[in-house]
Enzyme design. Structure first.
Site, PDB file in Angstrom:
ATOM      1  CG  ASP A  21      -2.077   0.947   1.102  1.00  0.00           C
ATOM      2  OD1 ASP A  21      -2.343   1.422  -0.021  1.00  0.00           O
ATOM      3  OD2 ASP A  21      -2.718   1.242   2.131  1.00  0.00           O
ATOM      4  CG  HIS A  38      -0.423   2.256  -9.344  1.00  0.00           C
ATOM      5  ND1 HIS A  38      -0.600   1.887  -8.027  1.00  0.00           N
ATOM      6  CD2 HIS A  38      -1.542   2.947  -9.683  1.00  0.00           C
ATOM      7  CE1 HIS A  38      -1.767   2.342  -7.601  1.00  0.00           C
ATOM      8  NE2 HIS A  38      -2.358   2.990  -8.580  1.00  0.00           N
ATOM      9  CG  LEU A 132       8.687 -17.937  -3.034  1.00  0.00           C
ATOM     10  CD1 LEU A 132       8.365 -17.899  -1.542  1.00  0.00           C
ATOM     11  CD2 LEU A 132       9.337 -16.607  -3.421  1.00  0.00           C
TER      12      LEU A 132
HETATM   13  C1  IPE Z   1      -5.598  -2.663  -0.152  1.00  0.00           C
HETATM   14  O1  IPE Z   1      -5.193  -1.355  -0.348  1.00  0.00           O
HETATM   15  C2  IPE Z   1      -5.576  -3.407  -1.438  1.00  0.00           C
HETATM   16  C3  IPE Z   1      -4.269  -3.623  -2.024  1.00  0.00           C
HETATM   17  C4  IPE Z   1      -3.108  -3.289  -1.507  1.00  0.00           C
HETATM   18  C5  IPE Z   1      -4.257  -4.276  -3.294  1.00  0.00           C
HETATM   19  P1  IPE Z   1      -6.239  -0.163  -0.517  1.00  0.00           P
HETATM   20  O2  IPE Z   1      -5.455   1.074  -0.646  1.00  0.00           O
HETATM   21  O3  IPE Z   1      -7.192  -0.478  -1.606  1.00  0.00           O
HETATM   22  O4  IPE Z   1      -7.016  -0.236   0.866  1.00  0.00           O
HETATM   23  P2  IPE Z   1      -7.880   0.862   1.629  1.00  0.00           P
HETATM   24  O5  IPE Z   1      -8.966   1.285   0.699  1.00  0.00           O
HETATM   25  O6  IPE Z   1      -6.975   1.991   1.984  1.00  0.00           O
HETATM   26  O7  IPE Z   1      -8.387   0.162   2.848  1.00  0.00           O
HETATM   27  C1  IPE Z   2      -1.534   0.269  -3.377  1.00  0.00           C
HETATM   28  O1  IPE Z   2      -1.348   1.648  -3.398  1.00  0.00           O
HETATM   29  C2  IPE Z   2      -1.834  -0.314  -4.734  1.00  0.00           C
HETATM   30  C3  IPE Z   2      -3.221  -0.770  -4.911  1.00  0.00           C
HETATM   31  C4  IPE Z   2      -4.149  -0.730  -4.016  1.00  0.00           C
HETATM   32  C5  IPE Z   2      -3.566  -1.292  -6.213  1.00  0.00           C
HETATM   33  P1  IPE Z   2      -2.555   2.667  -3.414  1.00  0.00           P
HETATM   34  O2  IPE Z   2      -2.928   2.908  -4.840  1.00  0.00           O
HETATM   35  O3  IPE Z   2      -3.646   2.198  -2.559  1.00  0.00           O
HETATM   36  O4  IPE Z   2      -1.871   3.952  -2.806  1.00  0.00           O
HETATM   37  P2  IPE Z   2      -2.475   4.960  -1.722  1.00  0.00           P
HETATM   38  O5  IPE Z   2      -2.941   4.120  -0.573  1.00  0.00           O
HETATM   39  O6  IPE Z   2      -3.580   5.678  -2.373  1.00  0.00           O
HETATM   40  O7  IPE Z   2      -1.325   5.821  -1.356  1.00  0.00           O
HETATM   41 MG    MG Z   3      -4.056   2.428  -0.593  1.00  0.00          MG
END
Ligand code: IPE
Ligand code: IPE
Ligand code: MG
Length: 254
Positions: A21, A38, A132
């Site tokens: 995240d 990303h 793995l």
């Molecule tokens: C959780 O992250 C999903 C992934 C890392 C793929 P999100 O960024 O979507 O989660 P929330 O919405 O902050 O809980």
């Molecule tokens: C995690 O990073 C990737 C996915 C959930 C696909 P985010 O896109 O959720 O990044 P933040 O949380 O908005 O910083």
């Molecule tokens: Mg996120």
């Protein structure tokens, strides 16, 4: 001493799961669009896989896209899906070289055709690798997984293949996407958020949780090893007392 050499390779978690995240916030801090985050998260994925392989972790599950992530703007979803295709293409060689098997959990029928096809190809090509097991959680939602399991079990009861009395934890486990995998021992979430976001709810019943403020694109092997060291300093009691565990340790040492 470098951090990796401090790890006791005999006491590594068997199954590590990671909620990757913070990509969007990483990009925003740099004044860039979310998708830039990303793109820069790919290196962190590679480092994490390599780090896990280096210390003999058997299963690594990466949360790449949740059922709820389908609610993001279409443009962002499109970038994530095309990144998936290109990364899979790039990673195949590395997976083969490092003897890593790729599997997938989630409702992958929802993925765009190209991503779906690429994914199944890499899964097929790496299926005999043994060092793995790398699980990608894609279009994954734990509640959806549990709903599916209940449907499958109910059908068996209706068809008299199973008695209601026979339903136990093992039966439920066997109907989840993760039926071949051990429970999660260690769950890491980056970016400072302290929540589970619908990830492996059943499988983390006794997992150790680890939250770090590092944003995903900045996550490197050292961060992973640091987390593992933290894990190794914990006592997993599974409901027992500390004394009981000490006794058992002494017995096995004798
Ligand atoms: C959780 O992250 C999903 C992934 C890392 C793929 P999100 O960024 O979507 O989660 P929330 O919405 O902050 O809980
Ligand atoms: C995690 O990073 C990737 C996915 C959930 C696909 P985010 O896109 O959720 O990044 P933040 O949380 O908005 O910083
Ligand atoms: Mg996120």
């Amino acid at each position: 001493m470098d951090i990796k050499s401090k790890i006791n390779t005999k006491n590594t978690p068997k199954h590590v799961a990671v909620i990757m995240d913070g990509n969007g916030r990483w990009a925003k801090k740099k004044g860039m669009a979310r998708v830039f985050g990303h793109k820069n998260g790919v290196k962190a994925v590679r480092e994490t896989i390599e780090a896990a392989a280096e210390i003999n972790i058997k299963v690594l599950t990466l949360y790449a896209f949740s059922t709820e992530n389908w609610n993001r703007p279409k443009k962002e979803i499109d970038v994530l899906m095309s990144l998936l295709v290109t990364s899979l293409k790039d990673e195949l060689k590395r997976l083969q070289k490092n003897n890593i098997k790729l599997e997938c959990i989630g409702n992958i029928d929802n993925l765009p055709k190209k991503a779906h096809k690429e994914l199944l190809e890499v899964v097929e090509k790496t299926k005999d690798n043994t060092h793995l097991t790398l699980i990608l959680a894609l279009s994954y939602g734990s509640r959806e997984e549990i709903v599916n399991a209940i449907k499958k079990i109910s059908k068996k009861v209706v068809n008299k293949e199973l008695l209601t009395e026979e339903i136990d934890e093992k039966i439920i486990n066997n109907h989840l996407y993760t039926f071949t995998l051990p429970d999660v021992d260690f769950l890491i979430r980056t970016s400072g958020e302290q929540r589970i976001s619908n990830f492996l709810l059943w499988q983390i019943a006794y997992a150790e949780l680890y939250f770090t403020n590092t944003l995903w694109p900045d996550f490197r092997k050292e961060h992973f090893f640091e987390a593992i060291l933290d894990y190794q300093n914990r006592e997993r009691r599974f409901g027992k007392t500390s004394e009981q565990l000490q006794d058992r340790n002494e017995q096995t040492e004798k």
